[in-house]
Write a protein that holds these residues in place. Sequence first.
Motif, PDB file in Angstrom:
ATOM      1  N   LEU A   1      44.861 -17.365 -21.224  1.00 32.51           N
ATOM      2  CA  LEU A   1      45.089 -18.614 -20.497  1.00 32.51           C
ATOM      3  C   LEU A   1      44.740 -19.832 -21.345  1.00 32.51           C
ATOM      4  O   LEU A   1      45.593 -20.695 -21.588  1.00 32.51           O
ATOM      5  CB  LEU A   1      44.267 -18.606 -19.201  1.00 32.51           C
ATOM      6  CG  LEU A   1      44.722 -19.543 -18.097  1.00 32.51           C
ATOM      7  CD1 LEU A   1      46.110 -19.162 -17.604  1.00 32.51           C
ATOM      8  CD2 LEU A   1      43.728 -19.507 -16.932  1.00 32.51           C
TER       9      LEU A   1
ATOM     10  N   HIS B   1      40.821 -16.025 -19.620  1.00 29.99           N
ATOM     11  CA  HIS B   1      41.962 -15.226 -19.223  1.00 29.99           C
ATOM     12  C   HIS B   1      42.106 -15.326 -17.711  1.00 29.99           C
ATOM     13  O   HIS B   1      41.124 -15.522 -16.996  1.00 29.99           O
ATOM     14  CB  HIS B   1      41.773 -13.753 -19.601  1.00 29.99           C
ATOM     15  CG  HIS B   1      41.934 -13.464 -21.061  1.00 29.99           C
ATOM     16  ND1 HIS B   1      41.030 -13.891 -22.011  1.00 29.99           N
ATOM     17  CD2 HIS B   1      42.900 -12.788 -21.732  1.00 29.99           C
ATOM     18  CE1 HIS B   1      41.428 -13.483 -23.200  1.00 29.99           C
ATOM     19  NE2 HIS B   1      42.559 -12.822 -23.058  1.00 29.99           N
TER      20      HIS B   1
ATOM     21  N   GLY C   1      48.788 -19.654 -22.245  1.00 28.58           N
ATOM     22  CA  GLY C   1      49.375 -18.722 -21.300  1.00 28.58           C
ATOM     23  C   GLY C   1      50.874 -18.601 -21.455  1.00 28.58           C
ATOM     24  O   GLY C   1      51.556 -19.557 -21.871  1.00 28.58           O
TER      25      GLY C   1
ATOM     26  N   GLU D   1      46.066 -11.892 -18.517  1.00 31.56           N
ATOM     27  CA  GLU D   1      46.867 -12.881 -19.238  1.00 31.56           C
ATOM     28  C   GLU D   1      45.966 -13.858 -19.993  1.00 31.56           C
ATOM     29  O   GLU D   1      45.036 -14.433 -19.419  1.00 31.56           O
ATOM     30  CB  GLU D   1      47.740 -13.682 -18.270  1.00 31.56           C
ATOM     31  CG  GLU D   1      48.752 -12.863 -17.507  1.00 31.56           C
ATOM     32  CD  GLU D   1      49.948 -12.451 -18.357  1.00 31.56           C
ATOM     33  OE1 GLU D   1      49.965 -12.759 -19.572  1.00 31.56           O
ATOM     34  OE2 GLU D   1      50.856 -11.820 -17.806  1.00 31.56           O
TER      35      GLU D   1
END
Length: 299
Positions: free
Chosen positions: A76, A70, A84, A74
């Motif tokens: 990823l 992440h 993402g 978020e």
Amino acid sequence: MSIARPRQSLLGLILAGSLCLSGSALAESAIYGGGPFYSGGTAVMNDLRASGFTTVMLWSVHVDTNGDLHLNDEPLISDGLYVGPNTGWSAELATLKQAPTSVNRIEVSIGAGGTTDFESIEALVNGTGAGSGTGPDSILYRNFQLLKQITGADAANFDDESAYDLASATAFGKMLAGLGYKITFAPYTNRSFWASLKTNLGSTVDKVYLQAYAGGTGNNPAQWTSALGMPVIPGLWSKNGSGCSAGDSPATVQSKMAAWKQSAVIPGGFMWLYDDIQKCSASGRTTADYARAINTAVE
């Protein structure tokens, strides 16, 4: 004062050829940033290119127990695939090094205070199940290989503030070096651990970013330079908090960096945190002001 006008005018001077920004002409100056470096788009990339900072730190990559990556909150990378929400991120980051720019280096910073990222790395390195270890088929290898491709990162920055497991950190560092990353450290304490890790990883470690704020307040760059056998790059926290009353202004950054230049022959400095510089922009202190403070103090 609006921050937009000075950003545009500085970039305009560069584009017009009136101001030359190149990494070779500046001190080593780095800036850590979180959400804006992922979701801020072209405006943030242009601000960084025109800032005078030479290194952009993508903070912070977190490692889940299953190896997923992440960037802050978020998602990823999962199982070797980019998941993402910002599908244009790689192209945006690629503009950072496009002339005219001061940026010549991108790093991905792994870990942070209050996280268990390096504990997850330790478990994955030492695991026996499918995807464990650090070989080409391991989840760590595949995910960090893709991370390098997406970000164009020159280095991986270790911000381990809790695990301090030398064996797994060494194995992880060697894996990353094999993928083409340089290794950098962001210590604030536990000098003996970092010195041992530096010994184990050797010349693959090319920079140390010493935290001299928050828990690292009072750190002496000269002592860390002696312990690690290489010059360290100290960092300070920009104006932040309620009313932007905490932290350092560009003026105090320049003063402290100049003193460390005299006492420890530092090659540069870094700022924490771009997010706070944005939040405190009404005070008129810009990204470029902080970069100028470092560059002026240590050039």
